[in-house]
Design a protein around this motif. Structure first.
Motif, PDB file in Angstrom:
ATOM      1  N   ASN A 308       0.818  -0.985  -0.221  1.00 15.81           N
ATOM      2  CA  ASN A 308       0.111   0.341  -0.299  1.00 15.81           C
ATOM      3  C   ASN A 308       0.941   1.368  -0.281  1.00 15.81           C
ATOM      4  N   ILE A 309       0.590   2.283  -0.517  1.00 15.53           N
ATOM      5  CA  ILE A 309       1.081   3.333  -1.371  1.00 15.53           C
ATOM      6  C   ILE A 309       0.266   4.372  -0.308  1.00 15.53           C
ATOM      7  N   LYS A 310       1.120   5.573   0.653  1.00 17.59           N
ATOM      8  CA  LYS A 310       0.501   6.881   0.544  1.00 17.59           C
ATOM      9  C   LYS A 310       1.674   8.393   0.741  1.00 17.59           C
ATOM     10  N   ASN A 311       1.114   8.660  -0.087  1.00 11.91           N
ATOM     11  CA  ASN A 311       2.252   9.896   0.716  1.00 11.91           C
ATOM     12  C   ASN A 311       3.332   9.797  -0.689  1.00 11.91           C
ATOM     13  N   ALA A 312       3.332   9.121  -1.687  1.00 10.67           N
ATOM     14  CA  ALA A 312       4.413   9.162  -2.333  1.00 10.67           C
ATOM     15  C   ALA A 312       3.901   9.906  -3.124  1.00 10.67           C
ATOM     16  N   VAL A 313       5.657  10.908  -3.842  1.00  9.81           N
ATOM     17  CA  VAL A 313       5.483  11.971  -4.708  1.00  9.81           C
ATOM     18  C   VAL A 313       5.599  11.710  -6.469  1.00  9.81           C
ATOM     19  N   ASN A 314       6.083   9.952  -6.155  1.00 13.79           N
ATOM     20  CA  ASN A 314       5.820   9.451  -8.400  1.00 13.79           C
ATOM     21  C   ASN A 314       5.184   8.938  -8.108  1.00 13.79           C
ATOM     22  N   LEU A 320      -5.220  -1.171  -0.984  1.00 15.69           N
ATOM     23  CA  LEU A 320      -5.894  -2.204  -0.165  1.00 15.69           C
ATOM     24  C   LEU A 320      -6.142  -2.836   0.247  1.00 15.69           C
ATOM     25  N   PRO A 321      -7.184  -3.108   1.809  1.00 17.74           N
ATOM     26  CA  PRO A 321      -7.108  -4.084   2.360  1.00 17.74           C
ATOM     27  C   PRO A 321      -6.327  -5.190   2.117  1.00 17.74           C
ATOM     28  N   TYR A 322      -5.133  -5.331   3.476  1.00 20.12           N
ATOM     29  CA  TYR A 322      -4.558  -6.168   3.471  1.00 20.12           C
ATOM     30  C   TYR A 322      -4.424  -7.537   3.781  1.00 20.12           C
ATOM     31  N   THR A 323      -5.121  -8.877   4.053  1.00 20.20           N
ATOM     32  CA  THR A 323      -5.681 -10.281   3.718  1.00 20.20           C
ATOM     33  C   THR A 323      -4.770 -11.169   4.062  1.00 20.20           C
TER      34      THR A 323
END
Length: 399
Positions: A308-314, A320-323
Motif C-alpha cells: 500500500n502506498i500513501k504520500n508518495a511523490v512519484n 487495498l486492505p491486506y488479508t
C-alpha cells in the motif's frame, strides 16, 4: 525491468540522523537498521543529497522525513520502480509558528532592534539612557487589522491563514490547486483571491508556501514587486529559488519591499538591506523531527509489508486492505490495456482474483492484485516472468 520478492529480514538505511521515535517502528525481528548498508530495502533521508547515488535492484522505497524532495532524483527512482515518500503536514505546525513569529518580529523591527542593542555592550551606566533615546529608530507597526496574503494553502499555508485570523488580521489566500481536505479545514473568513496578482496588489504582508518547480521559480520578480504595496513584508519559508535575488535587491533598496524574511540565506541575501536571514529553522523543532520520522518510517513499513502506498511523490496513492493473500504489485507506465494484459496472465494460470486496484499518476501507474489463495510451486515465478514480458512494465513485487 526488476522483479523482487519480500525477504523476511528487511534492511533500512539511514542517510541522516533520524529521530529514535521513528526508528522504533522498525524495532522488530523482521527489520535491521544499517546506516552503512550497500544494498538496503529502503532508505530514510532528511537533507542528504541523493542525486549521485547508485540505485541497487533491492531498493524498494525512499522516504524523506520532511516535505521537500529536491535532494532526491525523482525521475530516476520512478523509472526504477522505487517509491519516494514524503511527510506532508508532519512539520506544518513548526513552520506555522516560525512564520507567525517572524511576521510579528519583522513588523515590530525586533530583529534590527536586537542587533542594535548588542552595540551598547560596554557602555556601562549609559545603557538605559541610550536605549530610551535610540528606541525611536525601531518604531514598528501592529499587525492587527493589516492584510496577510497567503500564497499556497497546503498544510502550512492553511494553518498560517487560520491563526492569522485569530490575531485579528485580514487574510487573503491564493491556491489554484487547493485540496478538498484543506478546503474543509480553511476558515470561511479567509478571502479567496482569484489570481496571484490580487494578493500582490492588496496584501501588507505576503507569505509563500508552494514547492519550487519550473512554474514557481523566480515567481517573486520585478514584475511581481511592481504590483505590491510600498513597504510590503515578504516571508519565504518554502524555498529560496522562489525569489529572484537581483530583482529583490533592487526592490529592497527602493523601499518597494520593506522587509524580506527568509529561511534560505545566500551570500547575496546576507548583504542585502532589510533582508533578515534565518538558518533554515522552519522545521527545526524536536516535535517536528519526531513527527516526520514517525510518519516516514510508518509509510515505508506499510509499503514493504502490504504494497500500500500513501504520500508518495512519484507514484499514485493506492490502498487495498491486506488479508495475507498472495499479492502481486506491478509498477508500469500509464498506457492503455495494462490491467487487461496482467489479468489475462493470471487467468491463464486458472487463478481467481480476490481484489484488485489500479491507480495512475501522470506517466506512471500502479496495480495491486490479490490472488484468492496462496500459490506454491512455480506458478508465481511463471506469472512474474510473463508479466515481465509486457512492454511498459517497470517492476514487479510479490508479497
Amino acid at each position: 525491468m526488476v522483479t523482487v520478492t519480500l525477504d523476511k529480514v528487511k534492511t533500512i538505511k539511514t542517510l541522516n540522523h533520524i529521530a529514535e521515535s521513528g526508528l522504533k517502528v522498525f524495532h522488530h525481528e523482521d527489520y535491521r537498521i544499517d546506516a552503512e548498508s550497500e544494498d538496503p530495502d529502503a532508505i530514510i533521508v532528511r537533507s542528504y543529497n541523493m542525486h549521485d547515488m547508485e540505485i541497487k535492484n533491492n531498493l524498494k522505497a525512499v522516504a524523506r522525513a520532511g516535505a521537500g524532495v529536491n535532494n532526491i532524483p525523482i525521475d530516476k527512482y520512478s523509472e526504477a520502480g522505487v517509491v519516494v515518500f514524503n511527510t506532508p503536514g508532519a512539520n506544518a505546525n513548526a513552520v506555522k509558528e516560525i512564520v507567525l513569529t517572524s511576521l510579528m518580529a519583522s513588523s515590530r523591527n525586533i530583529f534590527d532592534g536586537i542587533e542594535w542593542a548588542k552595540t551598547l555592550e560596554g557602555k556601562g551606566e549609559e545603557v538605559p539612557q541610550l536605549v530610551e533615546t535610540g528606541k525611536k529608530r525601531f518604531v514598528g507597526k501592529e499587525i492587527k487589522g493589516k492584510k496577510l496574503g497567503v500564497i499556497g494553502l497546503g498544510s502550512v499555508g492553511a494553518l498560517v491563514a487560520n491563526d492569522a485570523l485569530n490575531l485579528d488580521m485580514d487574510v487573503i489566500g491564493f491556491d489554484p490547486y487547493i485540496s478538498i481536505d484543506t478546503a474543509w479545514s480553511l476558515s470561511r473568513n479567509v478571502e479567496r483571491a482569484m489570481s496571484i496578482e490580487e494578493v500582490f496588489e492588496t496584501a501588507d504582508y505576503i507569505t509563500v508556501h508552494v514547492p519550487l518547480t519550473n512554474e514557481t521559480k523566480d515567481m517573486f520578480n520585478e514584475k511581481a514587486f511592481q504590483l505590491m504595496k510600498p513597504g510590503v513584508h515578504i516571508l519565504n519559508f518554502s524555498r529560496g529559488g522562489l525569489v529572484h535575488e537581483g530583482d529583490l535587491e533592487i526592490a529592497l533598496e527602493a523601499g518597494v519591499v520593506g522587509k524580506y524574511i527568509t529561511d534560505f540565506p545566500t551570500d547575496t541575501i546576507l548583504k542585502m538591506k532589510n533582508a533578515v536571514s534565518l538558518p533554515h529553522l522552519g522545521a527545526s523543532t524536536i516535535e517536528s523531527e519526531e513527527n516526520c520520522a514517525v510518519m516516514a518510517t510508518s509509510q515505508v513499513k506499510t509499503y514493504l509489508e502490504t504494497g500500500n502506498i500513501k504520500n508518495a511523490v512519484n507514484f499514485p496513492n493506492a490502498e487495498l486492505p491486506y488479508t495475507g493473500k498472495q499479492r502481486i504489485t506491478v509498477f508500469h507506465h500509464n498506457v492503455p490495456n495494462m490491467v487487461g494484459q496482467i489479468s489475462a496472465i493470471i487467468s491463464e494460470k486458472h487463478l481467481n482474483i480476490a481484489a484488485m486496484i489500479n491507480k495512475s499518476r501522470g506517466n506512471y501507474a500502479y496495480t495491486m492484485i490479490d490472488i484468492d489463495e496462496k500459490v506454491n510451486g512455480d506458478v508465481i515465478p511463471g506469472i512474474r516472468a510473463a508479466i515481465n514480458q509486457i512492454e511498459d512494465v517497470i517492476r514487479i513485487r510479490v508479497i
